[in-house]
Structure formats: C-alpha cells, structure tokens
Design an enzyme around this catalytic site. Structure first.
Site, PDB file in Angstrom:
ATOM      1  N   ALA A 155       0.831  -1.207   0.000  1.00 43.86           N
ATOM      2  CA  ALA A 155       0.000   0.000   0.000  1.00 43.86           C
ATOM      3  C   ALA A 155       0.866   1.258   0.000  1.00 43.86           C
ATOM      4  O   ALA A 155       0.584   2.226  -0.718  1.00 43.86           O
ATOM      5  CB  ALA A 155      -0.936  -0.003   1.211  1.00 43.86           C
ATOM      6  N   TYR A 156       1.917   1.244   0.817  1.00 43.62           N
ATOM      7  CA  TYR A 156       2.813   2.398   0.881  1.00 43.62           C
ATOM      8  C   TYR A 156       3.507   2.618  -0.462  1.00 43.62           C
ATOM      9  O   TYR A 156       3.567   3.742  -0.979  1.00 43.62           O
ATOM     10  CB  TYR A 156       3.844   2.188   1.985  1.00 43.62           C
ATOM     11  CG  TYR A 156       4.887   3.270   2.079  1.00 43.62           C
ATOM     12  CD1 TYR A 156       4.512   4.603   2.218  1.00 43.62           C
ATOM     13  CD2 TYR A 156       6.247   2.963   2.052  1.00 43.62           C
ATOM     14  CE1 TYR A 156       5.476   5.606   2.313  1.00 43.62           C
ATOM     15  CE2 TYR A 156       7.212   3.945   2.163  1.00 43.62           C
ATOM     16  CZ  TYR A 156       6.819   5.269   2.290  1.00 43.62           C
ATOM     17  OH  TYR A 156       7.768   6.254   2.380  1.00 43.62           O
ATOM     18  N   ALA A 157       4.023   1.537  -1.037  1.00 50.37           N
ATOM     19  CA  ALA A 157       4.688   1.650  -2.332  1.00 50.37           C
ATOM     20  C   ALA A 157       3.727   2.148  -3.400  1.00 50.37           C
ATOM     21  O   ALA A 157       4.102   2.932  -4.281  1.00 50.37           O
ATOM     22  CB  ALA A 157       5.282   0.307  -2.733  1.00 50.37           C
ATOM     23  N   VAL A 159       1.117   4.245  -3.154  1.00 49.93           N
ATOM     24  CA  VAL A 159       0.887   5.690  -3.129  1.00 49.93           C
ATOM     25  C   VAL A 159       2.148   6.435  -3.564  1.00 49.93           C
ATOM     26  O   VAL A 159       2.060   7.484  -4.232  1.00 49.93           O
ATOM     27  CB  VAL A 159       0.391   6.180  -1.750  1.00 49.93           C
ATOM     28  CG1 VAL A 159      -0.922   5.526  -1.395  1.00 49.93           C
ATOM     29  CG2 VAL A 159       1.409   5.924  -0.641  1.00 49.93           C
TER      30      VAL A 159
END
Length: 253
Positions: A155-157, A159
C-alpha cells in the site's frame, strides 16, 4: 558564508516540522530562499522557523492539513500575498500505510493516498501559474517501490509510485513552460525511520547492511543540500528524473 544561489526565491515545503522536510527547508533557507513551512503541527513548524531565524534565514509557518483542499488553497494564497510568488515546491508530507494486503486498514490507505499523490497533485496545480518560467517541483517517493519482497509495503509503495507517475507527467507537460519536476527517494534518519529502526531492529539491521555506504543519510546534509542543488541553475537540465538518495542501495528504473 554559504552561496546564496536561491536568493529572491520562495519555496513551499510540506511536512517541514521535522525529519526530511525540516532538513530540506533549512537547506533552502541557508541558500537564500524564503521558505513557507507547511504542516499539521504549528509547534513543530515554529521549531523549524526558529532554526532558520537563528541562522539568518527567512521563513513563515502555516498550519495545514495537506489532505484538506481548502487548507492548500489558503496556504498558497497566503504565500503569494506575503512573498510575491512561488518558485519552488517540495511535496514531502506523507501519511504511511503499512501492513500486509489482508491486514492494512483501508482508512490508512485512503489517508496515504490523500496526503501523498492527491495533496502533491493539488499543490502542483495550485502553484503551477506561479512556477511558469523558472519553477522547480521536487516530489518525494520511496525505494519501497523497488523492494524485491513487497510484503507489508504494497500500500505504501502504491501511493509513492503514484507520485512518481504524476511527477513524470508534469515534467513532460509543463517542461515547455519552464517548469522542472523531479523525484527523490531518500533514506534519512527522520522520526518515521527512527521509529522503524527501533521497532523492527532485525529488519532495520538487514536494511542498513544492504546500503553500500552502510549508513542512513542525514536529513539536512545528505537530503536537504542535494534538493537545494537540484533547485539551482546548475541543475537546469535535470527534469523528469527519479533520484535515489540512499547511499547506493536502490537501482532506479
């Protein structure tokens, strides 16, 4: 006395109250820029403002929730009213959604999306009229998008990779109008990374061992000073690039 090669420039830096954002803001101010410090905590922004003031620099602090479009509009209007324009935009603020795909909270993903790519795009569009001619945009992504094992970082990657796509589009679409847009992927001892190294020590040790220089960067000297150079006339032909400031760890493509 440092070279004031950014004198008469105004810069906006989001998330300027701590970590990488603070390091970038201090460096830009040292090079002569007037820096608008944006962030959620006015107390933290005032701490950065005081550091800049003590060094003889110029800055103003504006409390902003980057997820709130109205806050962004008001901030840009205030910066222009008080300084006369905007020549540099640094989108650093980001809420971080971590966790496996089955575990990560969707509200945190949404917060990551709104604070990262959406806030960056909104500020880019708001600043666009003021950047025409000689403007510079620096957006922050992450080498999390380059990990061979994405477990817990998807999820972080996602965005952060969206920010890279928006940035490349801006470089192509706005380059003819004199606006450069580049991305950095920094490793620096920010509060977030400090928390990670303390709470995931085994993973952090492995991470640091994978950095050829065997250290995590300094927020101001390794990241902020590079951003200042990237905003300078000496970097005028650098556009549309993603640059890893990570001691040689990531191979960017």
């Amino acid at each position: 006395m440092l070279d004031q090669f950014l004198k008469n420039k105004t810069a906006i830096v989001t998330g300027a109250g701590q970590g990488v954002g603070q390091g970038i803001a201090i460096s830009l101010a040292e090079r002569g820029a007037t820096v608008a410090l944006l962030g959620r905590s006015l107390d933290k922004l005032k701490a950065t403002l005081e550091i800049i003031k003590q060094a003889g620099g110029k800055s103003l602090a504006i409390r902003v929730d980057v997820k709130n479009p109205q806050d962004l509009v008001a901030a840009v209007e205030r910066v222009v009213a008080e300084t006369g324009g905007i020549q540099i935009l640094v989108n650093n603020a980001q809420e971080v959604p971590l966790g496996t795909l089955l575990e990560v909270d969707e509200t945190k993903i949404e917060a990551g999306w709104q604070s990262g790519p959406m806030a960056s795009l909104r500020l880019m569009k708001l600043c666009y009229p003021h950047l025409i001619g000689d403007g510079v945009i620096i957006n922050l992504a992450s080498s999390a998008g380059m990990r061979w094992d994405m477990s817990g970082y998807g999820a972080y990657a996602a965005v952060k990779e969206a920010i890279r796509s928006i940035s490349r589009a801006a470089a192509c679409e706005w380059g003819p109008e004199g606006i450069r847009c580049n991305v950095i992927m920094p490793h620096a001892m920010s509060p977030g990374l400090k928390w990670w190294t303390e709470n995931r020590p085994d993973e952090a040790a492995e991470f640091i061992a994978s950095i050829p220089q065997r250290r995590i960067g300094e927020c101001k000297q390794d990241i902020g000073d590079f951003v200042s150079m990237l905003c300078s006339e000496q970097s005028r032909y650098v556009n549309g690039q993603t640059i890893a400031l990570d001691g040689g760890q990531a191979r960017v493509s």
